[in-house]
Structures are given as C-alpha cells and as structure tokens.
Design an enzyme around this catalytic site. Structure first.
Site, PDB file in Angstrom:
ATOM      1  N   PRO A  84      -3.619   7.947  23.004  1.00  0.00           N
ATOM      2  CA  PRO A  84      -4.607   8.313  24.021  1.00  0.00           C
ATOM      3  C   PRO A  84      -5.827   8.973  23.395  1.00  0.00           C
ATOM      4  CG  PRO A  84      -2.804   9.897  24.009  1.00  0.00           C
ATOM      5  CD  PRO A  84      -2.406   8.790  23.077  1.00  0.00           C
ATOM      6  N   GLY A  88      -6.355  15.103  21.006  1.00  0.00           N
ATOM      7  CA  GLY A  88      -5.976  15.804  19.787  1.00  0.00           C
ATOM      8  C   GLY A  88      -4.964  15.065  18.946  1.00  0.00           C
ATOM      9  N   GLY A  90      -5.863  12.246  17.107  1.00  0.00           N
ATOM     10  CA  GLY A  90      -6.544  11.467  16.087  1.00  0.00           C
ATOM     11  C   GLY A  90      -6.771  10.027  16.461  1.00  0.00           C
ATOM     12  N   SER A  91      -7.085   9.765  17.738  1.00  0.00           N
ATOM     13  CA  SER A  91      -7.220   8.392  18.213  1.00  0.00           C
ATOM     14  C   SER A  91      -8.269   7.611  17.436  1.00  0.00           C
ATOM     15  CB  SER A  91      -7.577   8.394  19.705  1.00  0.00           C
ATOM     16  OG  SER A  91      -7.864   7.091  20.157  1.00  0.00           O
ATOM     17  N   SER A  92      -9.460   8.171  17.270  1.00  0.00           N
ATOM     18  CA  SER A  92     -10.529   7.423  16.599  1.00  0.00           C
ATOM     19  C   SER A  92     -10.172   7.134  15.149  1.00  0.00           C
ATOM     20  CB  SER A  92     -11.854   8.191  16.681  1.00  0.00           C
ATOM     21  OG  SER A  92     -11.778   9.436  16.022  1.00  0.00           O
ATOM     22  N   ALA A  93      -9.554   8.093  14.472  1.00  0.00           N
ATOM     23  CA  ALA A  93      -9.155   7.879  13.085  1.00  0.00           C
ATOM     24  C   ALA A  93      -8.035   6.841  12.982  1.00  0.00           C
ATOM     25  CB  ALA A  93      -8.708   9.194  12.455  1.00  0.00           C
ATOM     26  N   ALA A  94      -7.113   6.869  13.936  1.00  0.00           N
ATOM     27  CA  ALA A  94      -6.008   5.901  13.916  1.00  0.00           C
ATOM     28  C   ALA A  94      -6.522   4.480  14.113  1.00  0.00           C
ATOM     29  CB  ALA A  94      -4.986   6.259  14.990  1.00  0.00           C
ATOM     30  N   ASP A 135      -7.878  14.365  10.068  1.00  0.00           N
ATOM     31  CA  ASP A 135      -7.388  13.242  10.865  1.00  0.00           C
ATOM     32  C   ASP A 135      -7.290  11.978  10.016  1.00  0.00           C
ATOM     33  OD1 ASP A 135      -7.146  14.783  13.096  1.00  0.00           O
ATOM     34  OD2 ASP A 135      -8.841  13.914  14.179  1.00  0.00           O
TER      35      ASP A 135
END
Length: 299
Positions: A84, A88, A90-94, A135
């Site tokens: 999601p 917190g 790390g969505s963008s990094a993942a 992240d």
C-alpha cells in the site's frame, strides 16, 4: 528514524511487487500498465513519475554499459504491487526495485547490489527529494537492516520472529509528524533530545534482541518505543487504537511503523497461531488489511 536516531528496518517479504517488461516492436510507444496509470509512458501522471524514472534510468544505464540497443527499445511494463502507498512500507522504493530489475532482465542483466541501489535511489529522489537510502536498501533485503549515521548494514538474526503488520487505512503524514517534533523541539529542546536519545537506545537494544533471539525483549522495546513516539506527537488515534488491540490480543509488543500520523502498526507474535489471533483482533479494531511475515530461521 526520528531526528537522527538510528533505525532498524524489518523486511516484509510476504508483501510483494511484481514487475514484467516486454519489448515492443521498433517505433512503438512505450507503455505502462498499473493500478495508477495504464497507457503511454510519456503521458503518465506525476504520481507514477518514479516508476517512469525506473524504466528510463535503467535503459540509460544499460545503454551506457554495453547494451546500446537499450537507448531506443520501447517496452511495455506491467506493475502489480501488493504494497500500500503512503503507509511507511517503502511502496515507491519497492516498485522501483521491481521495475529496474525487470527492465534489466530484458537484456539478460542481473543488476549488482550497488547499481540496483543507485537506480532505486534515483527513483526515490523523484518521489521524495532527499531520501536517506534506507528504503532503497530495505526493500531488497532478506534480513533486518540497521541504519545509523549514514551507515547501513545487515543484522544477523537468531531464531524466528513472527510479525503482524496492520494498516490503519489512513495515509501516513510524515511531514506533519516531523513538523510536530520540530515544534516541540523549539519549545523544549532538552526534553525532545532526551526522548530521541532514549528511542535510539531502544533501537540498539532491539538490534541486540534479534541477534540473541530474544522475542520477549524485542516486544518490550517495541512497546517502549511506541510510548516515546506518542509523547513526541508522532502517533495518532488510529495507530494507538490498533496498538491497544494488539496488546489486548497478548502481542509480545506493538508500535507504529513508518513516518507516523497514520500508516501501519507492527505487532510481534509468539508464533504463527498467535499471529492469526492478533490479525483477527486488529481487523476487528478497524485495520483495513493485515499481513503476517517472519524473519529468521523457519520453524
């Protein structure tokens, strides 16, 4: 990480991002398919610019390192993310990690750790401006990661630790949380510095409990850390409610995770069966989603 205190990041390996990159015919328009945007890459909205950067930065890197065809190769990139956003986790990094790896795979290239990190960081700079790099390291880690004074290193784990992550359903508001801490620091710098120092001490203790396999000790540090973060006004009613629900279900410990003022709660369970009970309690208390994950040796 609060005001320079060290941080301990735990990988949530059961929540995944899958990305695939497929070459298109020469001259075709590059496209992106995701829940946020499906269509030409060049028309993507600002919300997915980090993902667009993952594609373009990786192609540029490949073109500069022995794969000149990458400069003009159009791709169709499909992203399926279970992480999601603004929680917190790390969505963008993942997403950046998955997309950069998928684009490189088109050319049979496995990105080395440092190159992969720098490509993810390039995407994170688009998303967040001045990312710490935590992240970017954490989303590709298979073991806990320790971050202190700009140095990132893996943490060896003894035994097995089972966690439940619960989503409040409310996006985290890191800027608001940071502003609240700054305001308190302006009013009472010695008090805030003392609390931050205690939080840093708890992080160091938590690292030791992972190394020693001490689940009870880790839970105690989680509880104490949440209380300190609450005194800094980093928590919220939604977070406190879920922390309370986890403790009522006899969690070994529970605390907010991420930037605060929304986002997710992390609870420590004794085993998988206990984790299932905690997850049920958290959903009953209003969590919009829960995930169970573990680190360390498999039982």
């Amino acid at each position: 990480m609060v005001y320079g205190a060290p941080a301990l990041v735990l990988p949530v390996t059961d929540v995944r991002v899958t990305a695939t990159a497929t070459p298109l015919p020469a001259g075709a328009e590059p496209t992106l398919e995701s829940t946020v945007h499906t269509g030409p890459l060049g028309n993507a909205p600002a919300a997915v610019l980090p993902t667009v950067t993952a594609v373009t930065a990786t192609l540029r890197h490949l073109a500069q390192t022995g794969h000149p065809a990458a400069a003009d190769l159009p791709l169709h990139v499909l992203v399926d993310s279970q992480v999601p956003t603004a929680r917190g986790m790390g969505s963008s990094a993942a997403v950046a990690a998955a997309v950069t790896a998928a684009v490189a795979d088109v050319f049979g290239v496995a990105l080395d750790t440092d190159t992969h990190h720098e490509l993810i960081q390039e995407c994170e700079r688009v998303a967040h401006g001045r990312p710490s790099g935590l992240d970017a390291r954490g989303v590709v880690a298979t073991e806990p990661v320790w971050f202190a004074a700009g140095v990132i290193e893996p943490v060896q784990v003894t035994g097995r630790f089972v966690f439940v992550v619960a989503d409040t359903g409310v996006p985290g508001h890191t800027r608001a949380a940071v502003a609240a801490v700054r305001e308190r620091h302006d009013r009472a710098p010695q008090m805030v510095d003392a609390v931050v120092e205690r939080i840093g001490g708890l992080a160091r203790t938590a690292r030791g409990t992972l190394v020693d396999g001490d689940a009870q000790g880790l839970g105690a540090t989680m509880d104490a850390a949440h209380e300190l973060l609450t005194t800094l006004d980093v928590s919220s009613g939604d977070l406190d409610r879920l922390v309370g629900a986890a403790r009522s279900a006899d969690a070994l410990g529970a605390k907010l995770t991420g930037g605060g003022r929304g986002g997710c709660v992390l609870a420590l369970a004794a085993d998988d069966e206990h984790a299932a009970r905690i997850a049920t309690a958290l959903r009953s208390a209003g969590a919009t989603a829960t995930w169970t994950t573990s680190i360390g040796a498999r039982a």
